[in-house]
Structures are given as C-alpha cells and as structure tokens.
Design a protein around this motif. Structure first.
Motif, PDB file in Angstrom:
ATOM      1  N   PRO A 176       0.832  -1.208   0.000  1.00  0.00           N
ATOM      2  CA  PRO A 176       0.000   0.000   0.000  1.00  0.00           C
ATOM      3  C   PRO A 176       0.861   1.251   0.000  1.00  0.00           C
ATOM      4  O   PRO A 176       2.043   1.210   0.346  1.00  0.00           O
ATOM      5  N   ALA A 177       0.259   2.358  -0.375  1.00  0.00           N
ATOM      6  CA  ALA A 177       0.930   3.654  -0.240  1.00  0.00           C
ATOM      7  C   ALA A 177       1.128   3.905   1.249  1.00  0.00           C
ATOM      8  O   ALA A 177       0.239   3.624   2.060  1.00  0.00           O
ATOM      9  N   PRO A 236       4.556   6.239  -2.116  1.00  0.00           N
ATOM     10  CA  PRO A 236       3.171   6.393  -2.540  1.00  0.00           C
ATOM     11  C   PRO A 236       2.702   5.425  -3.622  1.00  0.00           C
ATOM     12  O   PRO A 236       1.531   5.434  -3.976  1.00  0.00           O
ATOM     13  N   GLY A 237       3.572   4.599  -4.149  1.00  0.00           N
ATOM     14  CA  GLY A 237       3.174   3.657  -5.197  1.00  0.00           C
ATOM     15  C   GLY A 237       4.359   3.172  -5.984  1.00  0.00           C
ATOM     16  O   GLY A 237       4.656   1.994  -6.037  1.00  0.00           O
ATOM     17  N   CYS A 238       5.078   4.079  -6.609  1.00  0.00           N
ATOM     18  CA  CYS A 238       6.211   3.742  -7.465  1.00  0.00           C
ATOM     19  C   CYS A 238       7.463   4.487  -7.025  1.00  0.00           C
ATOM     20  O   CYS A 238       8.510   3.903  -6.849  1.00  0.00           O
ATOM     21  N   LEU A 286      -2.366  13.997  -0.186  1.00  0.00           N
ATOM     22  CA  LEU A 286      -1.418  14.779   0.610  1.00  0.00           C
ATOM     23  C   LEU A 286      -1.385  16.240   0.179  1.00  0.00           C
ATOM     24  O   LEU A 286      -1.310  17.134   1.028  1.00  0.00           O
ATOM     25  N   ASN A 287      -1.461  16.494  -1.124  1.00  0.00           N
ATOM     26  CA  ASN A 287      -1.462  17.872  -1.621  1.00  0.00           C
ATOM     27  C   ASN A 287      -2.676  18.656  -1.150  1.00  0.00           C
ATOM     28  O   ASN A 287      -2.584  19.867  -0.919  1.00  0.00           O
ATOM     29  N   GLU A 326      -0.152   6.019  -6.799  1.00  0.00           N
ATOM     30  CA  GLU A 326       0.705   7.134  -6.429  1.00  0.00           C
ATOM     31  C   GLU A 326       0.002   8.477  -6.655  1.00  0.00           C
ATOM     32  O   GLU A 326       0.035   9.357  -5.789  1.00  0.00           O
ATOM     33  N   ALA A 327      -0.641   8.628  -7.791  1.00  0.00           N
ATOM     34  CA  ALA A 327      -1.337   9.887  -8.097  1.00  0.00           C
ATOM     35  C   ALA A 327      -2.450  10.148  -7.082  1.00  0.00           C
ATOM     36  O   ALA A 327      -2.612  11.281  -6.611  1.00  0.00           O
ATOM     37  N   SER A 328      -3.181   9.116  -6.726  1.00  0.00           N
ATOM     38  CA  SER A 328      -4.267   9.261  -5.759  1.00  0.00           C
ATOM     39  C   SER A 328      -3.732   9.652  -4.383  1.00  0.00           C
ATOM     40  O   SER A 328      -4.256  10.564  -3.735  1.00  0.00           O
TER      41      SER A 328
END
Length: 138
Positions: free
Chosen positions: A44-45, A59-61, A103-104, A96-98
């Motif tokens: 998981p992230a 976060p993913g990658c 966080l942003n 990762e984008a999600s």
C-alpha cells in the motif's frame, strides 16, 4: 447551571478527535490509507513521519520526501517536498497519483483513535490514514 451542563454536553459531543501532535504522527512506523479489509500482498501507499519534522513516503512507485509542520488550529502543512521520477506500471502510478493528491489537498489533521483524519482547506474530511498493517500472501 443549566447552561453549564448544556455546554459540557455539547463539548463532549464534538467527538474524540483531538489536535494532532508530533507524538501522534510518529507513534507508528508508517501510515497507510484506511481500509475495511486487510490489504493483499500489494504494497500500500505509506507515509512515515519523523520526530525531527521530516517525512518520507512510498506512494506507489516513486519515493516522496520532505518536511511537515504542525500549526495552530489543527494545521498540518507539507513543505519542501520532492519526489523521484521513475515510471512504473499503470496501477502503481494511479495509486501514487491518488495518494499524492490526498497529501497535496491536506491542510488540517486530527487524531481519532487509531486514525489520522485529513481535511482540506475548507475543513472537509478528505481521507483517513491508519497504522500500516501487513497483508496476507496466501
């Protein structure tokens, strides 16, 4: 007396959520998005907060790193952020984008039991993190 009792009752009904502290953020090795089920073998992230105000995340990658600042009125800011730029399979890039979008958008945080509740600039809940747990690989 009646006004005092009503005020005390209303104060107790505001929930158990409390202002987040460095101790709250660093009380677990890593945080992950809260889910109702045990995660699969997929990683998981996660985000890890250090007592010195630093953070790192998977976060993913890619790897995400930077600083966090806890301010007044439940404010939580992520500053001086950086990220590696590897290209991975779509499902990891989507994860990762999600997670980085979450966080942003985070501007405030509260601790409620085991959860770290994240809020946007309008103090609307946008996500929950929980201590990282292992999945089962069966």
């Amino acid at each position: 007396m009646r006004k005092f009792l009503l005020g005390a009752i209303l104060l107790s009904m505001t929930g158990l959520a409390s202002a987040v502290t460095v101790e709250d953020l660093t009380s677990t090795s890593s945080w992950m998005p809260a889910t109702d089920s045990v995660p699969s073998c997929d990683i998981p992230a996660t985000i890890t907060f250090k007592k010195n105000g630093k953070l790192n995340s998977e976060p993913g990658c890619n790897s995400l790193f930077g600083d966090y600042v806890i301010g007044d009125n439940d404010k939580l800011e992520f500053v001086n952020m950086g990220m590696t730029r590897k290209l991975c399979a779509k499902q990891y890039m989507d994860l990762e984008a999600s997670f980085t979008d979450l966080l942003n958008k985070t501007k405030f945080a509260k601790k409620d039991g085991k959860y770290l509740i994240l809020f946007d600039a309008d103090k609307k809940e946008i996500g929950r993190l929980e201590p990282e747990r292992s999945g089962s690989c069966s």
